[in-house]
Design a protein around this motif. Structure first.
Motif, mmCIF file in Angstrom:
data_model
loop_
_atom_site.group_PDB
_atom_site.id
_atom_site.type_symbol
_atom_site.label_atom_id
_atom_site.label_comp_id
_atom_site.label_asym_id
_atom_site.label_seq_id
_atom_site.Cartn_x
_atom_site.Cartn_y
_atom_site.Cartn_z
ATOM 1 N N ALA A 125 0.853 -1.182 0.000
ATOM 2 C CA ALA A 125 0.000 0.000 0.000
ATOM 3 C C ALA A 125 0.889 1.232 0.000
ATOM 4 O O ALA A 125 2.072 1.164 0.330
ATOM 5 C CB ALA A 125 -0.888 -0.005 1.239
ATOM 6 N N THR A 126 0.321 2.371 -0.357
ATOM 7 C CA THR A 126 1.041 3.638 -0.294
ATOM 8 C C THR A 126 0.703 4.312 1.025
ATOM 9 O O THR A 126 -0.449 4.722 1.244
ATOM 10 C CB THR A 126 0.646 4.558 -1.462
ATOM 11 N N LEU A 127 1.675 4.396 1.895
ATOM 12 C CA LEU A 127 1.457 5.038 3.194
ATOM 13 C C LEU A 127 1.462 6.549 3.040
ATOM 14 O O LEU A 127 2.269 7.109 2.294
ATOM 15 C CB LEU A 127 2.539 4.614 4.184
ATOM 16 N N VAL A 128 0.546 7.191 3.779
ATOM 17 C CA VAL A 128 0.499 8.654 3.835
ATOM 18 C C VAL A 128 0.789 9.028 5.287
ATOM 19 O O VAL A 128 -0.125 9.288 6.071
ATOM 20 C CB VAL A 128 -0.873 9.181 3.379
ATOM 21 N N PRO A 129 2.059 9.034 5.683
ATOM 22 C CA PRO A 129 2.420 9.065 7.111
ATOM 23 C C PRO A 129 2.022 10.328 7.856
ATOM 24 O O PRO A 129 1.872 10.295 9.073
ATOM 25 C CB PRO A 129 3.944 8.898 7.097
ATOM 26 N N HIS A 130 1.841 11.451 7.153
ATOM 27 C CA HIS A 130 1.514 12.702 7.848
ATOM 28 C C HIS A 130 0.005 12.958 7.932
ATOM 29 O O HIS A 130 -0.415 13.940 8.544
ATOM 30 C CB HIS A 130 2.201 13.874 7.151
ATOM 31 N N ALA A 131 -0.791 12.076 7.344
ATOM 32 C CA ALA A 131 -2.245 12.251 7.370
ATOM 33 C C ALA A 131 -2.830 11.720 8.668
ATOM 34 O O ALA A 131 -2.364 10.720 9.214
ATOM 35 C CB ALA A 131 -2.875 11.536 6.185
ATOM 36 N N SER A 132 -3.857 12.391 9.163
ATOM 37 C CA SER A 132 -4.559 11.878 10.344
ATOM 38 C C SER A 132 -5.576 10.818 9.946
ATOM 39 O O SER A 132 -5.860 9.895 10.710
ATOM 40 C CB SER A 132 -5.259 13.014 11.090
ATOM 41 N N VAL A 133 -6.115 10.953 8.754
ATOM 42 C CA VAL A 133 -7.090 9.998 8.239
ATOM 43 C C VAL A 133 -6.967 9.983 6.721
ATOM 44 O O VAL A 133 -6.714 11.018 6.104
ATOM 45 C CB VAL A 133 -8.525 10.354 8.686
ATOM 46 N N VAL A 134 -7.106 8.792 6.133
ATOM 47 C CA VAL A 134 -7.033 8.640 4.680
ATOM 48 C C VAL A 134 -8.292 7.931 4.200
ATOM 49 O O VAL A 134 -8.628 6.846 4.694
ATOM 50 C CB VAL A 134 -5.787 7.845 4.241
ATOM 51 N N MET A 135 -8.990 8.541 3.249
ATOM 52 C CA MET A 135 -10.160 7.924 2.636
ATOM 53 C C MET A 135 -9.769 7.472 1.239
ATOM 54 O O MET A 135 -9.393 8.297 0.396
ATOM 55 C CB MET A 135 -11.320 8.925 2.580
ATOM 56 N N PHE A 136 -9.825 6.182 0.981
ATOM 57 C CA PHE A 136 -9.471 5.629 -0.326
ATOM 58 C C PHE A 136 -10.536 4.623 -0.729
ATOM 59 O O PHE A 136 -10.643 3.554 -0.130
ATOM 60 C CB PHE A 136 -8.094 4.962 -0.280
#
Length: 226
Positions: free
Chosen positions: A153-164
């Protein structure tokens, strides 16, 4: 109206289960907390088990939550949402429940909405292959573990929440409110777009969650990017 099912295993993280549950309740939904435990025997000397009585499940910090039995989760439909709180050993207990894993996989195949927070993305979703080729986030301590699964998966480390797509992931205790708002937004968007054009439905859902956010927290720093 869509229903909300929150999977509660022994050792769950209190805030990650209860804060989203509270936000969803304020948004007009009635979350059902599901006990991810083995049913109690009706008679210790028999093999007959009680699959209908409510069960008490203890959190990692001692909160005891009264939950519906596991069989209630089997009524979940494609329009409903399944929420997986984090916590250790809560996330591990979720992952080790094979019948829950089957339900998670089936719900994902139906493009049912799934939310996972803290350790749950890495310990529950990633081993099932559900996060492959998605963008997501989890607690920083579990990011390396999550990245170790193939396909990645592609991590979005600085996001508090990710909607995909149909998957919502979040970091942990400090982002539980953002996680709850994201779940509510996706539920409302689906509900409103059934009655309106897609753009109008999205706009109504955005207005509703922003109003709730401001009334609850009196803060202007809305966490989601639409």
């Amino acid at each position: 109206m869509a229903r909300v099912f929150i999977a509660i295993a022994p050792g769950f993280e209190d805030i990650e289960a209860l804060y989203p549950s509270d936000i969803l309740s304020r948004g007009g939904y009635s979350p059902c907390h599901i006990a991810i435990v083995d049913p109690k025997p009706v008679d210790p000397k028999s093999n007959v088990h009680d699959h209908s009585s409510p069960l008490a499940v203890e959190a990692s910090h001692g909160t005891v939550l009264r939950c519906a039995p596991f069989d209630e989760l089997k009524t979940m439909g494609a329009d409903d949402v399944l929420v997986l709180p984090g916590g250790i050993p809560g996330s591990d207990n979720l992952a080790q429940h094979t019948e829950l894993s089957d339900i998670v996989l089936a719900h994902n195949q139906q493009k049912g909405l799934i939310g996972a927070i803290c350790a749950a993305p890495a310990r529950v979703l990633a081993p099932l292959g559900i996060l492959a080729h998605t963008s997501c986030v989890c607690h920083p301590e579990f990011m390396a573990e999550l990245s170790g699964h193939e396909p990645t998966a592609t991590l979005v480390p600085h996001a508090s929440v990710v909607m995909f797509d149909n998957i919502i992931t979040s970091k942990g205790i400090g982002t539980a409110q953002d996680f709850g708002i994201a779940l509510l937004y996706q539920l409302l968007k689906k509900e409103y777009t059934k009655e309106n054009k897609q753009e109008e439905g999205q706009r109504k859902a955005q207005e509703r969650v922003k109003t709730l956010w401001n009334s609850m927290l009196q803060r202007a720093d809305f966490p989601l990017e639409f």
